[in-house]
Design an enzyme around this catalytic site. Structure first.
Site, PDB file in Angstrom:
ATOM      1  CB  ALA C  77      15.063  16.042  16.717  1.00  0.00           C
ATOM      2  CB  CYS C  78      20.603  15.103  15.911  1.00  0.00           C
ATOM      3  SG  CYS C  78      21.812  13.773  15.660  1.00  0.00           S
ATOM      4  CB  ILE C  79      18.290  10.395  13.426  1.00  0.00           C
ATOM      5  CG1 ILE C  79      17.666   9.022  13.654  1.00  0.00           C
ATOM      6  CG2 ILE C  79      19.636  10.253  12.724  1.00  0.00           C
ATOM      7  CD1 ILE C  79      17.109   8.384  12.405  1.00  0.00           C
ATOM      8  CB  SER C  82      16.165  11.561  18.311  1.00  0.00           C
ATOM      9  OG  SER C  82      16.096  12.925  17.981  1.00  0.00           O
TER      10      SER C  82
END
Lengths: 114, 97, 119, 97, 114, 119
Positions: C77-79, C82
């Protein structure tokens, strides 16, 4: 190739798309960005987002110049249908026919629509 | 009845759909990406001119500003969020999505 | 063939998550490698372990976890995406990972195909 | 290059847009709500017939079944998820959203 | 009045809309449901969702009969553009002109689009 | 005038959440009552306290919390929609509440207007 197809602000796709492009450009990936349909609205001059409380980002497209982003292409029909011209846009772009964009797409290994 | 439209007329069918259902005299308020419909000289200018003959048309000013749309089709009025509230006070609401 | 998947919408609300999963399953069944599923935009909501759908419905976050455990598919998941949507290590499923967009660049480079599912 | 289209041609501009850009011979695969485009006898039948003259057209069978679409325009082939994988193996992919 | 405008399965709006309608109907609210645009696809016969792994719900619209749901209206133009007729739908509906739906809308206190 | 708001999309990904907030603010400023904001579909993601946007951006869940504290606006997330998307009491902001669709029915009845924001 990154394809911008959404108007700015109504949804986050173009903004987060731009964040992705900036990172990928920093990794020295050769990349091009294509604006089709409502995507061209993200390049419209004089956007002032203060009233809606959302950060503007049109000017960030100018920063792409400093990276290895080869070209910004704008689909001519999309521009014309919206009653806009190159002068209405915040950055220098190449306005091209859909067929030319189609040819460019065909040469790509990776295409991401935002 | 107040009709709000929040989609670009280019990318969705909300504008085309809504105008088949509103009644003459019903105010229409364009918000969010919907405001692109009232930009002067685009592909939908004729359709919008037709709407303006039978219905009051408003666009949310902060959304216009955010999108850099300053040249509006003749006859379109702008409101801020408080003007939006006023329209809601005067009318029941049909929020088209 | 080595495949990367970019998933841009959250679970249940859009079919994108289901199609991405069904595609990944089929690719693995046919002997291909699914390298990673990278979650972007609302796609990051796919990996919250608090997901609790009705019993007769599919459990989308568990499916991603199983794909990781059984077939080594990285679930990323892209930080930045997220953080906007309240996905953090506190709620992350086992086998999921929160990472930067640089990882997506690597995925795009090292795979034969990058498919996007979204809305 | 394989083009996938996942939106109903009625509610979004993805179908209309994609067909301006693909090259003759490029396969087009309709998935999710995109499969409504290949239903026989709807408003887009003529446009689709034009596409079929220059490009192979596929639709994802599980998505057709889920939507109760069984009568397809002549010339449309169906694939399951494994057939989707095969198309991806043969072509680079342009996932239109 | 509830307005269904999305195709089923591609997004959850119609399904969660139906969940809302069932609860509101149980509270003995007089309500009507209108199907416009892609919304009518949710009533299409012979939907089999086994292959996509999502629960089908077309038949749940039949259950509305048992509640105080007064009427299901379908927009005639939407039906015709899709090459469908009443026979293609899982439940009895009233197929009406857009203008009639417009009049009904005008009488409502609350309209929710799904 | 007493107003209820139905919000059907999540934060940041769609402007719906911002417009709903700006509208509520303006209505309160003009002396109206905003009774409740009911979150449905992906709208439930508005009330996770784990939301952590960049510092120069708006904090959407805090805004809802403030609207509740300062003006008594009920911030309600549909339980069925919340469960699908991993929103539970564990991550719920102060002042938020997870409740059933019956509550929305009450909101529709007891208010002069019910506005919907979504996508």
């Amino acid at each position: 190739m990154h394809v911008m197809r959404h108007a700015p602000h109504g949804t986050i796709y173009t903004y987060e798309g731009l964040e992705m492009i900036l990172i990928m450009a920093a990794y020295e990936q050769d990349l091009s960005v294509v604006f089709i349909g409502d995507g061209i609205y993200s390049l419209k001059k004089n956007q002032d987002t203060a009233g809606i409380g959302i950060k503007g980002f049109a000017k960030t497209f100018m920063a792409l110049d400093g990276y290895d982003v080869e070209k910004l292409y704008v689909d001519r029909i999309s521009l014309e249908e919206r009653g806009l011209s190159e002068d209405d846009l915040v950055v220098d772009v190449e306005v091209v026919e859909s067929s030319r964009i189609g040819e460019l797409m065909k040469e790509q290994d990776v295409i991401i629509h935002h | 009845m107040l009709h709000t439209i929040n989609k670009s007329p280019f990318s969705g069918d909300t504008f085309d759909t809504c105008i088949r259902f509103f009644q003459p005299g019903d105010p229409v308020l364009f918000i969010e990406d919907g405001v692109y419909a009232v930009q002067n000289g685009n592909k939908f200018s004729e359709v919008l001119a037709g709407v303006l003959q039978s219905n009051p048309v408003y666009a949310l000013k902060p959304d216009l500003d955010a999108r850099g749309i300053s040249e509006l089709a003749a006859g379109v009025a702008t409101v801020d969020y408080e003007g939006f509230v006023d329209l809601v006070e005067e009318h029941q609401v049909n929020s088209w999505l | 063939m080595k495949i990367g998947i970019l998933l841009k919408e959250g679970p249940y609300n859009h079919q994108a998550s289901d199609t991405a999963y069904k595609f990944a399953e089929a690719a693995i069944r046919k002997g291909h490698t699914v390298d990673a599923v990278f979650l972007y935009n609302d796609g990051v909501i796919n990996v919250t372990k608090l997901m609790d759908p009705p019993q007769d419905d599919r459990q989308i976050s568990s499916r991603w976890n199983e794909l990781h455990k059984e077939h080594g598919v990285e679930i990323l998941a892209c930080i930045a995406a997220s953080k906007r949507r309240g996905i953090s290590d506190e709620v992350l499923i086992d086998g999921g990972e929160i990472t930067g967009l640089g990882t997506l660049t690597d995925i795009a480079i090292r795979n034969d195909r990058l498919l996007t599912f979204g809305d």
